[in-house]
Enzyme design. Structure first.
Site, PDB file in Angstrom:
ATOM      1  N   TRP A 103      45.611 -35.024 -66.373  1.00 17.03           N
ATOM      2  CA  TRP A 103      46.723 -35.603 -65.605  1.00 17.03           C
ATOM      3  C   TRP A 103      47.899 -35.963 -66.501  1.00 17.03           C
ATOM      4  O   TRP A 103      49.057 -35.776 -66.136  1.00 17.03           O
ATOM      5  CB  TRP A 103      46.241 -36.802 -64.780  1.00 17.03           C
ATOM      6  CG  TRP A 103      45.295 -36.360 -63.695  1.00 17.03           C
ATOM      7  CD1 TRP A 103      43.946 -36.592 -63.649  1.00 17.03           C
ATOM      8  CD2 TRP A 103      45.610 -35.558 -62.541  1.00 17.03           C
ATOM      9  NE1 TRP A 103      43.418 -35.990 -62.525  1.00 17.03           N
ATOM     10  CE2 TRP A 103      44.401 -35.357 -61.831  1.00 17.03           C
ATOM     11  CE3 TRP A 103      46.786 -35.002 -62.041  1.00 17.03           C
ATOM     12  CZ2 TRP A 103      44.344 -34.621 -60.647  1.00 17.03           C
ATOM     13  CZ3 TRP A 103      46.725 -34.266 -60.862  1.00 17.03           C
ATOM     14  CH2 TRP A 103      45.513 -34.084 -60.184  1.00 17.03           C
ATOM     15  N   ASP A 173      49.984 -44.371 -65.542  1.00 14.07           N
ATOM     16  CA  ASP A 173      49.337 -43.753 -64.390  1.00 14.07           C
ATOM     17  C   ASP A 173      47.944 -44.372 -64.289  1.00 14.07           C
ATOM     18  O   ASP A 173      47.066 -44.067 -65.084  1.00 14.07           O
ATOM     19  CB  ASP A 173      49.245 -42.234 -64.589  1.00 14.07           C
ATOM     20  CG  ASP A 173      48.465 -41.547 -63.467  1.00 14.07           C
ATOM     21  OD1 ASP A 173      47.989 -42.236 -62.549  1.00 14.07           O
ATOM     22  OD2 ASP A 173      48.345 -40.302 -63.520  1.00 14.07           O
ATOM     23  N   LYS A 197      41.667 -43.619 -54.410  1.00 10.93           N
ATOM     24  CA  LYS A 197      40.421 -43.900 -55.119  1.00 10.93           C
ATOM     25  C   LYS A 197      39.985 -45.339 -54.839  1.00 10.93           C
ATOM     26  O   LYS A 197      39.008 -45.563 -54.139  1.00 10.93           O
ATOM     27  CB  LYS A 197      40.556 -43.652 -56.622  1.00 10.93           C
ATOM     28  CG  LYS A 197      40.694 -42.170 -56.973  1.00 10.93           C
ATOM     29  CD  LYS A 197      42.040 -41.875 -57.502  1.00 10.93           C
ATOM     30  CE  LYS A 197      42.287 -40.517 -58.090  1.00 10.93           C
ATOM     31  NZ  LYS A 197      41.708 -39.339 -57.532  1.00 10.93           N
TER      32      LYS A 197
END
Ligand SMILES: Cc1ncc(COP(=O)(O)O)c(C=O)c1O
Length: 362
Positions: A103, A173, A197
């Site tokens: 990511w 992030d 999540k």
């Protein structure tokens, strides 16, 4: 449903069943107003109250000071890969990126379209198994910000500390470990996270942004990319994801009612320990991907002796009600995502399955 399924999906992921039950009970008529939350205006009083409560819940759980704004945006965490540099990285400017997984790499790719996105530290060459210590990081002169990924969901690699920007604005992030433990918000200038999540359903991105960063948004920015405008309009420059925000509010209530982030952390540590102990105690049949000191509490990644066995493992596990264990398509292996709402009994069931599987296939 007759049989219990344990959902190890990396996201969208398991939600607290009490949250789903509450949403179910209110699905047709929210609080006796005779309409579903999905049917009412985002400008209505009932929805305004939900939004305010969700913001309050996030603020309370993460202990976010008043000089940070809390936004619920769309476009996923992925849009933040672009939105951050579009606002804070000019063509002639530099931003530092710490890359510890897939990511983070994607974030760099987008930032490069705007300016000099400088990867100051990357673990790519060692296959994303570790994170740097604070001392290993040195930042560029005049960098506009430093970006890192607190938990790399695919590789299962997690920072155990909040990065110190040494004066630079820190952008994080936190998609896959937000709300899993307390965070030192004041070390950060901007934290973002896809909701799917630990926060709620997909389709909402949480952004926590400090006022001095908002003040740097360029004039004439596109409205939907303009943090200032979005903050001034309480995330409602256009129609927000009302259902997602409603669920986020319920999740916040749930976490508050279960001891807050300190309690989440303790539970998450316990769950992860059970699983990592099983990996380490398997005489090498299971091999953890991440180095021990960087092991994620959220995404436990490991390999088996062969890809064939990994396939068989995932298939047999699914048949036994252990769902979603196949590793990300880009790296293979096994990944058990055990977010806040994932129960300890599910981890124990997986460990039992792992022992039996190893015995049969050694
Ligand atoms: C750490 C991390 N960052 C970014 C993303 C991308 O999120 P989205 O799908 O919300 O764009 C994910 C998705 O799983 C992620 O785990």
């Amino acid at each position: 449903m007759s049989e219990k399924i344990y959902n190890f999906s990396a996201g969208p992921a398991v939600l607290p069943s009490s949250v789903l039950e509450k949403a179910q009970s209110e699905l047709l008529s929210l609080n006796g107003i005779g309409m579903s939350v999905m049917e009412i205006s985002h400008r209505s009083k009932p929805f305004e109250a939900i939004l305010e409560s969700a913001i309050g819940g996030i603020r309370e759980l993460l202990q976010i000071p008043g000089n940070y704004q809390i936004l619920f945006l769309q476009g996923g965490a992925s849009l933040q890969f672009s939105m951050i540099p579009l606002n804070f990285l000019g063509a002639d400017e530099t931003a530092d990126y710490v890359v510890t997984g897939t990511w983070g790499k994607k974030a760099v790719k987008e930032a490069k379209r705007c300016g000099n996105a400088n990867t100051i530290f990357s673990t790519a060459e060692t296959n994303f198994k570790s994170v740097p210590t604070q001392d290993e990081l040195s930042f560029s002169d005049n960098a506009k910000y430093v970006h890192y990924t607190s938990n790399e969901t695919i590789e299962g690699v997690e920072f155990k500390y909040d990065l110190d920007g040494k004066g630079l604005p820190v952008v994080c992030d936190a998609s896959s470990n937000i709300l899993s433990k307390p965070v030192d918000i004041e070390k950060h200038a901007l934290i973002y996270a896809g909701a799917q999540k630990n926060i709620g359903p997909s389709g909402v991105t949480l952004v926590i942004i400090r006022d001095d960063l908002i003040a740097q948004v360029p004039e004439n920015q596109h409205s939907m990319l303009d943090y200032r405008l979005l903050a001034e309009n309480d995330s409602m420059l256009n129609t927000p994801n009302t259902w997602g925000i409603y669920i986020i509010n319920l999740v916040c209530e749930h976490i508050k009612g279960h001891g807050g982030l300190g309690a989440m952390e303790k539970k998450n540590e316990e769950k992860a320990q059970i699983l990592y102990d099983a990996i380490d105690g398997s005489d090498g049949f299971y091999r953890g991907h991440a180095n021990k000191e960087a092991r994620s509490l959220m995404n436990v990644t490991y390999r088996l002796p062969s890809e064939e066995l990994e396939k068989q493992f995932a298939t047999e596990a699914t048949a036994q009600g252990l769902d979603g264990l196949k590793g990300h398509r880009s790296v293979g292996g096994i990944r058990a995502s055990i977010y806040n709402a994932f129960p300890k009994e599910g981890v124990e069931a997986l460990v039992e399955f792992m022992k039996n599987f190893a015995q049969k296939n050694e």
